[in-house]
Design a protein around this motif. Structure first.
Motif, PDB file in Angstrom:
ATOM      1  N   UNK A 157      45.000  31.740  35.255  1.00 47.04           N
ATOM      2  CA  UNK A 157      44.671  30.668  34.299  1.00 47.04           C
ATOM      3  C   UNK A 157      43.251  30.436  34.155  1.00 47.04           C
ATOM      4  N   UNK A 158      43.052  30.083  33.110  1.00 46.65           N
ATOM      5  CA  UNK A 158      41.723  29.906  32.516  1.00 46.65           C
ATOM      6  C   UNK A 158      41.634  28.492  31.614  1.00 46.65           C
ATOM      7  N   UNK A 159      40.627  27.595  32.070  1.00 42.73           N
ATOM      8  CA  UNK A 159      40.448  26.515  31.087  1.00 42.73           C
ATOM      9  C   UNK A 159      38.910  26.242  31.153  1.00 42.73           C
ATOM     10  N   UNK A 160      38.428  25.432  29.857  1.00 40.36           N
ATOM     11  CA  UNK A 160      37.154  25.324  29.744  1.00 40.36           C
ATOM     12  C   UNK A 160      36.982  23.648  29.964  1.00 40.36           C
ATOM     13  N   UNK A 161      35.693  23.347  30.674  1.00 37.64           N
ATOM     14  CA  UNK A 161      35.847  21.990  31.113  1.00 37.64           C
ATOM     15  C   UNK A 161      34.435  21.470  30.848  1.00 37.64           C
ATOM     16  N   UNK A 162      33.579  22.302  30.001  1.00 40.27           N
ATOM     17  CA  UNK A 162      32.219  21.840  29.862  1.00 40.27           C
ATOM     18  C   UNK A 162      32.111  20.756  28.828  1.00 40.27           C
ATOM     19  N   UNK A 163      33.084  20.434  28.255  1.00 37.05           N
ATOM     20  CA  UNK A 163      33.071  19.370  27.087  1.00 37.05           C
ATOM     21  C   UNK A 163      32.814  17.725  27.507  1.00 37.05           C
ATOM     22  N   UNK A 164      32.481  16.889  26.486  1.00 36.01           N
ATOM     23  CA  UNK A 164      32.474  15.647  26.774  1.00 36.01           C
ATOM     24  C   UNK A 164      33.650  15.126  27.303  1.00 36.01           C
ATOM     25  N   UNK A 224      34.471  14.145  30.731  1.00 35.27           N
ATOM     26  CA  UNK A 224      33.493  13.313  31.497  1.00 35.27           C
ATOM     27  C   UNK A 224      33.862  11.995  31.081  1.00 35.27           C
ATOM     28  N   UNK A 225      34.660  11.603  30.540  1.00 30.70           N
ATOM     29  CA  UNK A 225      35.286  10.213  30.268  1.00 30.70           C
ATOM     30  C   UNK A 225      36.011   9.593  31.493  1.00 30.70           C
ATOM     31  N   UNK A 226      36.112   8.373  31.411  1.00 31.87           N
ATOM     32  CA  UNK A 226      36.645   7.696  32.779  1.00 31.87           C
ATOM     33  C   UNK A 226      38.050   8.000  32.780  1.00 31.87           C
ATOM     34  N   UNK A 227      38.873   8.000  31.513  1.00 26.16           N
ATOM     35  CA  UNK A 227      40.389   8.079  31.697  1.00 26.16           C
ATOM     36  C   UNK A 227      40.507   9.482  30.988  1.00 26.16           C
ATOM     37  N   UNK A 228      41.441  10.294  31.644  1.00 25.35           N
ATOM     38  CA  UNK A 228      41.845  11.361  31.074  1.00 25.35           C
ATOM     39  C   UNK A 228      42.735  11.339  29.770  1.00 25.35           C
ATOM     40  N   UNK A 229      42.589  12.503  28.738  1.00 28.52           N
ATOM     41  CA  UNK A 229      43.237  12.318  27.740  1.00 28.52           C
ATOM     42  C   UNK A 229      43.670  13.947  27.129  1.00 28.52           C
ATOM     43  N   UNK A 230      44.501  13.863  26.050  1.00 29.87           N
ATOM     44  CA  UNK A 230      45.027  15.008  25.619  1.00 29.87           C
ATOM     45  C   UNK A 230      43.792  15.997  25.216  1.00 29.87           C
ATOM     46  N   UNK A 231      42.421  15.435  25.013  1.00 24.48           N
ATOM     47  CA  UNK A 231      41.519  16.276  24.495  1.00 24.48           C
ATOM     48  C   UNK A 231      41.137  17.168  25.761  1.00 24.48           C
ATOM     49  N   UNK A 232      41.360  16.949  27.042  1.00 23.25           N
ATOM     50  CA  UNK A 232      41.052  17.772  28.135  1.00 23.25           C
ATOM     51  C   UNK A 232      41.862  18.964  28.077  1.00 23.25           C
TER      52      UNK A 232
END
Length: 594
Positions: free
Chosen positions: A340-347, A350-358
């Motif tokens: 599995x691979x995922x990109x995590x370098x986005x803004x 870095x938000x307090x709450x998780x979201x679908x954008x992650x």
């Protein structure tokens, strides 16, 4: 100006057929979940919704587990004494108070109904192969011919975000090949997880030719970047066009993400839409990617954080299955998610709450079943057993006839390949899968089931008791009491799959439902007789079980049906159901079953 693509399938005749089927299904499934209660009327049934002035009249066969098989041809909607057009969206509006659907979520659910109708109209216009033709068809022909999706869900084909061009290019029923895009993700901003015995070089060598890999590296070098500083990440073309280039525009501009090229191999979407099968090299892995369309209670993303331990979970489950004599004898195997691979370098990370954008930019590689079968064996999604062709002929009936063996023998073989191993995993290992039709691939030999592959391991397995497991597997621990543990079979298998299959065989005259459920009871008892020392208090021959409801979950929150981290707490119940394989229906058949 570009000419808009045709949408010829959106026509009055296909709409009428799609509406009739979906309205009948909605009445049937909402009645099954006790959200509505049709009343006897004039030799049939009548439903009077709480809102509006319409009423519905129909005849139906009612089978075990409060299953309704409505005669679609005779279904009528009556307003002011006159027949009115059947309209699934109108039905939802009329039933809204009974469904408990909030005003805020109502428009989205109506849109999912509209999208489900749109998909149905495409399939109706295409007609597809006959049941007899599908009985001998290849794996991917069967996959693309399916019409129903998850049988219990009313709005089961939402795909909110797909346009008409996208549907033609990427929907499984379109059956069109397409190429994946490859993006280079900076190592410092991404994470690659690998299964046991697999390294990155071996993974990529198995998925890409040397020429492709060199072409991707050249693209990075041309931009002044060092290829060794990047992972390679497959991306769905729709996701690139609609999400990555917008949602991750700063990341692309920084070159933390770089589009490096298109795959040479061609893929076809599977029933789950975001999983692709390699048709150029079928021995290569399935590729599952994030695909941010709203469908059946979820935005279909993939979480990089959640998938960090996916390969480890798969290795653990695969090892457990491979070492179990009962599972091997049943021909039961799992398709491992190897990386599995995922990109995590986005803004968004870095938000307090998780979201679908992650969950917008990730992928995994899953084993293909194609190189794992041989000789006269062939493959079919288990969803095929609930499929009817455009003339109403059932594929399961066609398979039984083509096999040349009695229906009782065929069903017994199927239950040995599917139900027995699922029961064994639960009773011997406290291990529960999500064994619906799209998650199981049957191995057929001479049109008879001889084994099964289970997939979607990392996201959907649960260990339902406290057990000693590796740290990477601990997130799957979800201890529950014995009654709830039994629902892994009662809800997901009996109610979720076998209810529909028994109904099809019964109304087709292929196998009476009493005989079907007797075979189910025999399978459970035979497993118990073969494992007298198995220490489990889960009683699958209990006379009743809790009625856990799926549409109620979607109606409560069509954006997020359940919390994957705590699925037990998300469940919704509607009393109890009589177990058609319970002791009151059949005495213990092999002297066991206490």
């Amino acid at each position: 100006m570009t000419t808009p693509p045709p949408a010829d399938h959106l026509a009055p005749d296909t709409l009428d057929t799609a509406q009739r089927h979906l309205v009948a299904k909605a009445i049937a499934e909402f009645s099954h979940e006790r959200l509505i209660a049709p009343e006897p009327f004039d030799g049939g049934w009548r439903l009077v919704p709480p809102r509006g002035d319409a009423e519905y009249r129909f005849t139906a066969v009612r089978t075990e587990l409060e299953h309704w098989i409505i005669d679609e041809a005779g279904l009528r909607r009556i307003i002011g004494g006159h027949d009115a057009a059947l309209d699934a969206q109108a039905l939802i509006l009329e039933l809204q108070p009974a469904l408990g659907l909030s005003d805020g979520l109502l428009p989205l659910y109506l849109e999912e109904i509209a999208s489900t109708l749109a998909g149905a109209m495409f399939k109706i216009a295409e007609k597809g192969p006959t049941a007899n033709a599908l009985a001998s068809a290849d794996f991917q022909t069967i996959e693309s011919a399916m019409t129903e999706g998850h049988p219990g869900f009313v709005a089961n084909n939402g795909r909110i975000g797909f346009g008409i061009v996208d549907h033609a290019a990427y929907a499984p029923e379109s059956g069109r090949p397409f190429r994946l895009l490859w993006v280079a993700a900076r190592r410092s901003a991404s994470h690659l997880a690998l299964g046991a015995g697999l390294d990155e070089e071996t993974l990529l060598a198995g998925e890409l030719s040397d020429l492709e890999h060199e072409r991707f590296d050249s693209r990075l070098r041309d931009l002044g970047e060092d290829p060794s500083e990047f992972h390679l990440l497959p991306v769905h073309p729709w996701q690139w066009e609609n999400r990555v280039t917008i949602t991750f525009a700063p990341d692309l501009a920084r070159r933390d993400l770089v589009l490096v090229g298109e795959s040479v191999d061609e893929y076809r979407a599977q029933q789950s839409v975001r999983t692709m099968y390699n048709i150029t090299n079928p021995h290569r892995h399935y590729v599952k990617t994030a695909l941010a369309v709203q469908n059946m209670g979820f935005l279909r993303g993939l979480s990089p954080a959640y998938m960090r331990v996916t390969p480890a979970i798969n290795d653990w489950v695969a090892d457990l299955v491979a070492r179990d004599d009962t599972l091997r004898a049943s021909g039961f195997r799992v398709l491992r998610e190897r990386a599995s691979i995922g990109y995590t370098g986005d803004a968004y990370h870095r938000t307090t709450e998780p979201s679908a954008h992650r969950k917008m930019l990730a992928a995994l590689w899953r084993e293909s079943p194609t190189p794992l079968v041989s000789g006269t064996q062939h493959l079919a999604t288990m969803a095929a057993l609930l499929h009817r062709d455009s003339d109403g002929a059932a594929l399961v009936t066609a398979l039984i006839r083509a096999s040349g063996i009695p229906a009782t023998e065929w069903v017994r073989a199927y239950l040995d390949a599917y139900l027995r191993p699922v029961v064994h995993c639960l009773l011997a290992h406290d291990l529960a899968f999500m064994p619906h039709g799209e998650n199981v691939i049957l191995v057929l030999d001479g049109h008879v089931p001889t084994g099964a592959f289970m997939k979607d391991i990392g996201e959907e397995i649960a260990i339902l008791a406290e057990r000693s497991v590796p740290d990477e597997v601990r997130r799957t621990l979800s201890p529950v009491d014995d009654a709830e543990k039994a629902l892994a079979v009662f809800t997901d298998v009996f109610d979720g799959v076998l209810r529909h299959l028994a109904g099809i065989l019964h109304v087709d005259g292929t196998l009476p439902e009493t005989e079907f459920w007797r075979l189910v009871a025999e399978t459970v008892d035979a497993h118990a007789a073969d494992h007298p020392d198995l220490d489990s208090s889960v009683d699958l021959r209990a006379d009743t079980f809790a009625h856990s409801c799926l549409n109620r979950l979607q109606l409560r929150n069509t954006l997020r049906m359940v919390d994957l981290a705590d699925q037990s707490a998300s469940l919704m119940y509607a009393g109890t159901l009589r177990n058609p394989a319970g002791r009151s229906a059949f005495a213990p058949l092999l002297g066991v079953g206490s």
